[in-house]
Motif scaffolding. Structure first.
Motif, PDB file in Angstrom:
ATOM      1  N   GLU A  12     154.269  25.119  -6.648  1.00 27.41           N
ATOM      2  CA  GLU A  12     154.322  26.564  -6.784  1.00 27.41           C
ATOM      3  C   GLU A  12     155.607  27.024  -7.466  1.00 27.41           C
ATOM      4  OE1 GLU A  12     153.789  28.173  -2.950  1.00 27.41           O
ATOM      5  OE2 GLU A  12     151.751  27.405  -2.695  1.00 27.41           O
ATOM      6  N   ARG A  13     156.693  26.286  -7.301  1.00 23.45           N
ATOM      7  CA  ARG A  13     157.979  26.695  -7.850  1.00 23.45           C
ATOM      8  C   ARG A  13     158.591  25.564  -8.667  1.00 23.45           C
ATOM      9  NH1 ARG A  13     161.293  28.192  -2.676  1.00 23.45           N
ATOM     10  NH2 ARG A  13     160.544  26.082  -2.214  1.00 23.45           N
ATOM     11  N   PRO A  14     159.278  25.904  -9.746  1.00 25.49           N
ATOM     12  CA  PRO A  14     159.971  24.844 -10.499  1.00 25.49           C
ATOM     13  C   PRO A  14     161.002  24.107  -9.648  1.00 25.49           C
ATOM     14  CG  PRO A  14     159.835  26.870 -11.782  1.00 25.49           C
ATOM     15  CD  PRO A  14     159.374  27.213 -10.404  1.00 25.49           C
ATOM     16  N   ALA A  15     161.497  24.766  -8.614  1.00 25.70           N
ATOM     17  CA  ALA A  15     162.481  24.113  -7.748  1.00 25.70           C
ATOM     18  C   ALA A  15     161.898  22.890  -7.050  1.00 25.70           C
ATOM     19  CB  ALA A  15     163.000  25.105  -6.708  1.00 25.70           C
ATOM     20  N   ASP A  16     160.568  22.855  -6.885  1.00 27.94           N
ATOM     21  CA  ASP A  16     159.947  21.699  -6.248  1.00 27.94           C
ATOM     22  C   ASP A  16     160.124  20.433  -7.096  1.00 27.94           C
ATOM     23  OD1 ASP A  16     159.169  23.284  -4.158  1.00 27.94           O
ATOM     24  OD2 ASP A  16     157.150  23.618  -4.934  1.00 27.94           O
ATOM     25  N   LEU A  17     159.933  20.571  -8.396  1.00 21.11           N
ATOM     26  CA  LEU A  17     160.137  19.423  -9.282  1.00 21.11           C
ATOM     27  C   LEU A  17     161.606  18.996  -9.311  1.00 21.11           C
ATOM     28  CD1 LEU A  17     157.812  20.193 -12.331  1.00 21.11           C
ATOM     29  CD2 LEU A  17     157.618  18.298 -10.705  1.00 21.11           C
ATOM     30  N   GLU A  18     162.505  19.965  -9.275  1.00 15.38           N
ATOM     31  CA  GLU A  18     163.930  19.625  -9.253  1.00 15.38           C
ATOM     32  C   GLU A  18     164.278  18.905  -7.960  1.00 15.38           C
ATOM     33  OE1 GLU A  18     167.929  19.335 -10.373  1.00 15.38           O
ATOM     34  OE2 GLU A  18     166.070  19.627 -11.482  1.00 15.38           O
ATOM     35  N   ARG A  19     163.702  19.354  -6.853  1.00 13.02           N
ATOM     36  CA  ARG A  19     163.928  18.655  -5.585  1.00 13.02           C
ATOM     37  C   ARG A  19     163.420  17.223  -5.672  1.00 13.02           C
ATOM     38  NH1 ARG A  19     160.634  21.262  -2.582  1.00 13.02           N
ATOM     39  NH2 ARG A  19     162.049  22.897  -1.852  1.00 13.02           N
ATOM     40  N   ALA A  20     162.257  17.038  -6.288  1.00 13.15           N
ATOM     41  CA  ALA A  20     161.714  15.693  -6.426  1.00 13.15           C
ATOM     42  C   ALA A  20     162.609  14.822  -7.304  1.00 13.15           C
ATOM     43  CB  ALA A  20     160.302  15.761  -7.015  1.00 13.15           C
ATOM     44  N   ARG A  21     163.154  15.402  -8.362  1.00 12.96           N
ATOM     45  CA  ARG A  21     164.048  14.635  -9.230  1.00 12.96           C
ATOM     46  C   ARG A  21     165.310  14.196  -8.476  1.00 12.96           C
ATOM     47  NH1 ARG A  21     168.513  15.056 -12.039  1.00 12.96           N
ATOM     48  NH2 ARG A  21     168.888  17.183 -11.288  1.00 12.96           N
ATOM     49  N   LEU A  22     165.897  15.111  -7.709  1.00  7.27           N
ATOM     50  CA  LEU A  22     167.089  14.770  -6.934  1.00  7.27           C
ATOM     51  C   LEU A  22     166.761  13.744  -5.855  1.00  7.27           C
ATOM     52  CD1 LEU A  22     168.658  18.341  -6.540  1.00  7.27           C
ATOM     53  CD2 LEU A  22     169.389  16.512  -8.081  1.00  7.27           C
ATOM     54  N   TRP A  23     165.584  13.854  -5.278  1.00  4.79           N
ATOM     55  CA  TRP A  23     165.169  12.899  -4.243  1.00  4.79           C
ATOM     56  C   TRP A  23     165.031  11.502  -4.834  1.00  4.79           C
ATOM     57  CZ3 TRP A  23     160.954   9.739  -3.292  1.00  4.79           C
ATOM     58  CH2 TRP A  23     160.799   9.288  -1.975  1.00  4.79           C
ATOM     59  N   LEU A  24     164.417  11.407  -5.991  1.00  9.89           N
ATOM     60  CA  LEU A  24     164.273  10.107  -6.651  1.00  9.89           C
ATOM     61  C   LEU A  24     165.634   9.521  -7.025  1.00  9.89           C
ATOM     62  CD1 LEU A  24     161.229  10.925  -8.956  1.00  9.89           C
ATOM     63  CD2 LEU A  24     161.247   9.266  -7.081  1.00  9.89           C
ATOM     64  N   THR A  35     156.998  14.078 -10.426  1.00  9.98           N
ATOM     65  CA  THR A  35     155.633  14.522 -10.682  1.00  9.98           C
ATOM     66  C   THR A  35     155.248  15.619  -9.706  1.00  9.98           C
ATOM     67  OG1 THR A  35     154.694  12.888  -9.182  1.00  9.98           O
ATOM     68  CG2 THR A  35     155.007  12.210 -11.477  1.00  9.98           C
ATOM     69  N   ALA A  36     154.168  16.302 -10.031  1.00  7.25           N
ATOM     70  CA  ALA A  36     153.658  17.340  -9.145  1.00  7.25           C
ATOM     71  C   ALA A  36     153.206  16.758  -7.807  1.00  7.25           C
ATOM     72  CB  ALA A  36     152.490  18.079  -9.816  1.00  7.25           C
ATOM     73  N   LEU A  37     152.703  15.527  -7.841  1.00  6.42           N
ATOM     74  CA  LEU A  37     152.282  14.864  -6.608  1.00  6.42           C
ATOM     75  C   LEU A  37     153.440  14.720  -5.639  1.00  6.42           C
ATOM     76  CD1 LEU A  37     150.317  13.121  -4.901  1.00  6.42           C
ATOM     77  CD2 LEU A  37     151.058  11.164  -6.270  1.00  6.42           C
ATOM     78  N   LEU A  38     154.536  14.141  -6.108  1.00  8.05           N
ATOM     79  CA  LEU A  38     155.700  13.935  -5.244  1.00  8.05           C
ATOM     80  C   LEU A  38     156.326  15.266  -4.847  1.00  8.05           C
ATOM     81  CD1 LEU A  38     157.730  12.038  -3.897  1.00  8.05           C
ATOM     82  CD2 LEU A  38     158.985  11.949  -6.066  1.00  8.05           C
ATOM     83  N   ALA A  39     156.393  16.213  -5.799  1.00  3.54           N
ATOM     84  CA  ALA A  39     156.997  17.515  -5.499  1.00  3.54           C
ATOM     85  C   ALA A  39     156.248  18.222  -4.389  1.00  3.54           C
ATOM     86  CB  ALA A  39     157.018  18.375  -6.762  1.00  3.54           C
ATOM     87  N   LYS A  40     154.933  18.169  -4.418  1.00  4.53           N
ATOM     88  CA  LYS A  40     154.141  18.838  -3.390  1.00  4.53           C
ATOM     89  C   LYS A  40     154.320  18.179  -2.028  1.00  4.53           C
ATOM     90  CE  LYS A  40     149.504  20.758  -2.732  1.00  4.53           C
ATOM     91  NZ  LYS A  40     149.959  22.142  -2.912  1.00  4.53           N
ATOM     92  N   ARG A  41     154.375  16.855  -2.005  1.00  9.66           N
ATOM     93  CA  ARG A  41     154.545  16.139  -0.745  1.00  9.66           C
ATOM     94  C   ARG A  41     155.921  16.402  -0.145  1.00  9.66           C
ATOM     95  NH1 ARG A  41     152.867  10.030  -1.051  1.00  9.66           N
ATOM     96  NH2 ARG A  41     152.671  10.369   1.198  1.00  9.66           N
ATOM     97  N   LEU A  42     156.946  16.445  -0.983  1.00 11.28           N
ATOM     98  CA  LEU A  42     158.287  16.734  -0.480  1.00 11.28           C
ATOM     99  C   LEU A  42     158.397  18.162   0.032  1.00 11.28           C
ATOM    100  CD1 LEU A  42     160.543  14.975  -3.149  1.00 11.28           C
ATOM    101  CD2 LEU A  42     160.237  14.308  -0.758  1.00 11.28           C
ATOM    102  N   ALA A  43     157.761  19.107  -0.664  1.00 15.03           N
ATOM    103  CA  ALA A  43     157.850  20.513  -0.265  1.00 15.03           C
ATOM    104  C   ALA A  43     157.225  20.736   1.106  1.00 15.03           C
ATOM    105  CB  ALA A  43     157.184  21.395  -1.319  1.00 15.03           C
ATOM    106  N   VAL A  44     156.054  20.162   1.334  1.00 18.40           N
ATOM    107  CA  VAL A  44     155.394  20.380   2.621  1.00 18.40           C
ATOM    108  C   VAL A  44     156.171  19.700   3.744  1.00 18.40           C
ATOM    109  CG1 VAL A  44     153.859  18.369   2.527  1.00 18.40           C
ATOM    110  CG2 VAL A  44     153.151  20.411   3.773  1.00 18.40           C
ATOM    111  N   ARG A  45     156.810  18.588   3.463  1.00 16.35           N
ATOM    112  CA  ARG A  45     157.608  17.924   4.497  1.00 16.35           C
ATOM    113  C   ARG A  45     158.857  18.721   4.840  1.00 16.35           C
ATOM    114  NH1 ARG A  45     154.367  14.186   2.661  1.00 16.35           N
ATOM    115  NH2 ARG A  45     153.976  12.294   3.894  1.00 16.35           N
ATOM    116  N   GLN A  46     159.484  19.300   3.857  1.00 19.60           N
ATOM    117  CA  GLN A  46     160.660  20.124   4.133  1.00 19.60           C
ATOM    118  C   GLN A  46     160.296  21.320   5.000  1.00 19.60           C
ATOM    119  OE1 GLN A  46     162.453  22.032   0.721  1.00 19.60           O
ATOM    120  NE2 GLN A  46     164.444  22.178   1.712  1.00 19.60           N
ATOM    121  N   ASN A  47     159.210  21.995   4.656  1.00 16.42           N
ATOM    122  CA  ASN A  47     158.781  23.151   5.449  1.00 16.42           C
ATOM    123  C   ASN A  47     158.371  22.747   6.857  1.00 16.42           C
ATOM    124  OD1 ASN A  47     159.193  24.761   3.190  1.00 16.42           O
ATOM    125  ND2 ASN A  47     157.078  24.595   2.493  1.00 16.42           N
ATOM    126  N   THR A  48     157.706  21.608   6.975  1.00 21.75           N
ATOM    127  CA  THR A  48     157.261  21.148   8.295  1.00 21.75           C
ATOM    128  C   THR A  48     158.438  20.769   9.175  1.00 21.75           C
ATOM    129  OG1 THR A  48     155.173  20.346   7.360  1.00 21.75           O
ATOM    130  CG2 THR A  48     155.842  19.449   9.488  1.00 21.75           C
TER     131      THR A  48
END
Length: 286
Positions: A12-24, A35-48
């Motif tokens: 949903e947000r470009p920040a999700d991809l940036e978070r995924a890049r920093l995580w990698l 990727t969008a796959l990893l970004a989405k998985r990281l975003a839902v885990r952070q919120n959870t």
């Protein structure tokens, strides 16, 4: 790594991809594109994880309220009588709500993972089963089991006290510890049994790293440390339960030092593994 093609599955947000890049990058995979796959998985885990922390805080406040409200009954002379145990029934309902709410949060994570997996053109599986030794490790598993075991043993020892107030407070704390143990067991089972969400080797590496992170987050003994362990000793004036305070301080301090040492050793081993594999020109191992 794979890329989600459905519009609904894009971050949903470009920040999700940036978070995924920093995580990698933080996990020694700077050459793997986010990727969008990893970004989405990281975003839902952070919120959870944020929601889980809020839920735990609410549960701890509920424990304290049950202990405070459930004071001793007064007899005809105005003296303190026996402690009512009906509030413990209310606490049991709160425990059920706490465990159910945490299960719903975990279900949300699994739901997002299933949605992401459904958008993959193919599915890949880990070449070997990632059991608890590979995901969690014997040291962290022993720390979690020891922390829960010592906490429950100390609380059971307080239940044998002669003072009704101490027994009542220990009962409240024991219910809270059992709830924390149940939540930890349910979450760890989900982490270990969930299928891989990947379609190539880099995605499998990221999936394993996510699984390891989830397991370590779930089994960290901070939940036990946050329990209102002081209420049994607060129920008795004087120094009758000095041993209780000393034992709990030792449990928390020893556990914290052990966790730091395990974390440092794990980080050092991962750094050495990445350095060795980089020299050989191969991708870093987990």
């Amino acid at each position: 790594m794979s890329t989600l093609t459905s519009k609904e599955e894009q971050p949903e947000r470009p920040a999700d991809l940036e978070r995924a890049r920093l995580w990698l990058t933080g996990h020694g995979l700077p050459d793997v594109p986010p990727t969008a796959l990893l970004a989405k998985r990281l975003a839902v885990r952070q919120n959870t994880r944020l929601a889980s922390q809020i839920l735990l805080a609410v549960f701890i406040v509920a424990l304290a309220l049950v202990y405070t409200v459930g004071g001793p009954l007064e007899d005809a002379s105005g003296a303190n009588g026996p402690y009512p145990y009906r509030p413990l029934l209310l606490l049991a309902l709160l425990v059920a709500a706490f465990v159910s709410a945490q299960a719903l949060l975990d279900r949300r994570v699994r739901h997002v993972d299933r949605q992401a997996a459904a958008g993959l053109r193919r599915r890949a599986a880990h070449p070997v089963h990632l059991g608890w030794r590979a995901v969690l490790g014997p040291a962290r598993a022993a720390l979690a089991a020891t922390t829960f075991g010592c906490a429950i043993a100390l609380t059971a020892g307080a239940l044998a006290a002669s003072a009704p107030g101490v027994r009542y407070a220990a009962g409240v704390l024991l219910v809270g510890l059992c709830a924390a143990a149940a939540v930890t067991a349910v979450q760890l089972r989900h982490v270990l049994t969930s299928p891989a969400v990947a379609d190539d080797e880099p995605a499998l590496t990221a999936d394993a790293l996510l699984r390891i992170e989830d397991a370590r987050e779930v089994t960290a003994p901070t939940m036990v440390w946050c329990m209102p362990w002081y209420i049994p000793s607060a129920s008795m004036a004087g120094t009758a339960l000095v041993w209780w305070n000393v034992a709990w301080f030792a449990l928390i301090a020893g556990g914290a030092v052990t966790l730091v040492l395990i974390t440092l050793r794990t980080a050092r081993g991962a750094a050495l593994a990445r350095r060795g594999t980089t020299r050989r020109g191969r991708p870093a191992d987990l």
